[in-house]
Design a protein around this motif. Structure first.
Motif, PDB file in Angstrom:
ATOM      1  N   SER A 229     -26.429  31.401   4.323  1.00 28.98           N
ATOM      2  CA  SER A 229     -26.530  29.957   4.543  1.00 28.98           C
ATOM      3  C   SER A 229     -25.421  29.262   3.765  1.00 28.98           C
ATOM      4  O   SER A 229     -25.235  29.528   2.573  1.00 28.98           O
ATOM      5  CB  SER A 229     -27.889  29.439   4.069  1.00 28.98           C
ATOM      6  N   GLN A 230     -24.693  28.415   4.445  1.00 30.85           N
ATOM      7  CA  GLN A 230     -23.625  27.664   3.796  1.00 30.85           C
ATOM      8  C   GLN A 230     -23.633  26.244   4.329  1.00 30.85           C
ATOM      9  O   GLN A 230     -23.969  25.996   5.488  1.00 30.85           O
ATOM     10  CB  GLN A 230     -22.262  28.307   4.074  1.00 30.85           C
ATOM     11  N   LYS A 231     -23.266  25.330   3.480  1.00 30.30           N
ATOM     12  CA  LYS A 231     -23.215  23.934   3.876  1.00 30.30           C
ATOM     13  C   LYS A 231     -22.288  23.771   5.072  1.00 30.30           C
ATOM     14  O   LYS A 231     -21.181  24.280   5.089  1.00 30.30           O
ATOM     15  CB  LYS A 231     -22.729  23.070   2.707  1.00 30.30           C
ATOM     16  N   GLY A 232     -22.783  23.082   6.089  1.00 25.64           N
ATOM     17  CA  GLY A 232     -21.981  22.808   7.271  1.00 25.64           C
ATOM     18  C   GLY A 232     -22.072  23.860   8.356  1.00 25.64           C
ATOM     19  O   GLY A 232     -21.524  23.666   9.441  1.00 25.64           O
TER      20      GLY A 232
ATOM     21  N   GLU B  85     -24.969  22.217  10.955  1.00 22.62           N
ATOM     22  CA  GLU B  85     -26.268  22.627  10.436  1.00 22.62           C
ATOM     23  C   GLU B  85     -27.407  22.377  11.413  1.00 22.62           C
ATOM     24  O   GLU B  85     -28.476  22.986  11.300  1.00 22.62           O
ATOM     25  CB  GLU B  85     -26.544  21.919   9.108  1.00 22.62           C
ATOM     26  N   SER B  86     -27.208  21.514  12.386  1.00 21.87           N
ATOM     27  CA  SER B  86     -28.261  21.213  13.355  1.00 21.87           C
ATOM     28  C   SER B  86     -28.249  22.163  14.554  1.00 21.87           C
ATOM     29  O   SER B  86     -29.110  22.082  15.427  1.00 21.87           O
ATOM     30  CB  SER B  86     -28.125  19.771  13.855  1.00 21.87           C
TER      31      SER B  86
ATOM     32  N   ARG C 151     -19.704  26.975  12.291  1.00 20.66           N
ATOM     33  CA  ARG C 151     -19.075  25.769  11.735  1.00 20.66           C
ATOM     34  C   ARG C 151     -18.970  24.698  12.814  1.00 20.66           C
ATOM     35  O   ARG C 151     -19.216  23.508  12.556  1.00 20.66           O
ATOM     36  CB  ARG C 151     -17.691  26.120  11.183  1.00 20.66           C
TER      37      ARG C 151
END
Length: 272
Positions: free
Chosen positions: A198-201, A147-148, A143
Motif C-alpha cells: 500500500s502506498q499513497k496515491g 486510491e479510489s 498510480r
C-alpha cells in the motif's frame, strides 16, 4: 488484438494462449487451452460493462502484452476497476537474467507465445514476462487509478510441472527453470512474488494465482471443454455477481477450488 468499447470505468485485459506451436521459437511448449478461457470470460465481462482488450494465440506476444499494459497505465480513468487475466504457461526464471537482479534466486514469469522454453544464443529470455517487469506496469496502472480505484491480476499458470501432451492431464508449466546454466530446484515457496504494498496515491491490488510455484496447475474438463481451473472458477463466481471493489468474491473462488477433488494437489495463492 480485439477491443470492445462498452464502458468508461471498467477495463479488462484478457490474455490466453492455446496454440504455442504457432511460433517456431516456442516449439518445445505443449499446447494448452488458454484461448478457451478468454472465450469463456469475454461475454461475462462484456455483460458487466467492461472495456475489453483480448490477446489470444499469435496475438499474445511479449510486445503486444506490454503494449496493452502500457496503454492501460496511460488511459484508464481514475477510480476505475481494472482486471488483468493470464491463461498461459508459466516458468521459473533465473534472477540473474531478470530486469531487477538480487531480489530472489528465481523469479516467476508468464510465458508469451514467442518465448522459448530454453536458453540459447538465439534466445536469452527477452520475451518472458518476468514478475519484476509486470510489477512495473501494475504499479503504473495503480498510480493512474489512484486510491479510489481497484486492480485485479489473475495468473492461471504454474511455474512447476510437466510438459504433458495428454489432453486428460494438461498442465501449464515446466520443471525446467529458464536459466543459462543453473538447475531449477523448487525447494521452498517464496512468500511474495508481486508488489502489493500500500502506498499513497496507488490503488489497491490483488494477485490471484492458480497454485504455488512448486505445484502443478492442472486443467479441468467442464462440459467437454478444458479450462484453467482458476479461470473457470473466476467465471463461475463473477457470473452471478458484479465484479466490484470488494474482494470478498476472491475467497469464494478459493473455496470452490479447494473443494474440487481434481485440484487436491494444488493450492490457490492470493497476494494483496
Amino acid at each position: 488484438m480485439t477491443t470492445t468499447t462498452h464502458a468508461q470505468k471498467k477495463y479488462a485485459l484478457l490474455v490466453g494462449i492455446s496454440n504455442y506451436r504457432i511460433m517456431p521459437i516456442a516449439y518445445e511448449w505443449n499446447n494448452i487451452h488458454g484461448k478457451d478461457d478468454v472465450d469463456m470470460l469475454t461475454p461475462t465481462f462484456k455483460a458487466q460493462g467492461f472495456n475489453i482488450t483480448s490477446l489470444t494465440d499469435g496475438e499474445a506476444t511479449h510486445a503486444n502484452i506490454v503494449k496493452a499494459l502500457d496503454k492501460l497505465s496511460r488511459t484508464v480513468a481514475k477510480g476505475s476497476i481494472v482486471y488483468i487475466h493470464f491463461s498461459t504457461h508459466g516458468q521459473s526464471f533465473d534472477d540473474v537474467l531478470s530486469p531487477r537482479r538480487g531480489d530472489e534466486e528465481w523469479d516467476e514469469s508468464i510465458v508469451p507465445v514467442d518465448a522459448a522454453l530454453s536458453y540459447s544464443e538465439r534466445y536469452k529470455g527477452q520475451n518472458h514476462l518476468v514478475d519484476d517487469e509486470l510489477n512495473n506496469y501494475t504499479t503504473a496502472i495503480r498510480r493512474r487509478l489512484g486510491e479510489s480505484g481497484m486492480l485485479y491480476v489473475t495468473v492461471d499458470a504454474c511455474h512447476a510441472g510437466g510438459a504433458s501432451r495428454d489432453a486428460s492431464d494438461v498442465t501449464r508449466g515446466t520443471m525446467r527453470g529458464f536459466s543459462k546454466d543453473k538447475k531449477y530446484k523448487p525447494e521452498r515457496e517464496r512468500p511474495v512474488y508481486y508488489d502489493t504494498k500500500s502506498q499513497k496515491g496507488l490503488a489497491p491490488v490483488v494477485f490471484l494465482e492458480a497454485c504455488q510455484a512448486k505445484e502443478l496447475n492442472t486443467e479441468i474438463q467442464i462440459y467437454g471443454k478444458y479450462h484453467g481451473p482458476l479461470s473457470y472458477y473466476v467465471h463461475k463466481v463473477i457470473s452471478s455477481q458484479p465484479l466490484g471493489k470488494s474482494t470478498a468474491w476472491i475467497y469464494q473462488v478459493k473455496k470452490l477450488m479447494a473443494a474440487d477433488p481434481a485440484l487436491s494437489n494444488q493450492t490457490m495463492r492470493i497476494e494483496q
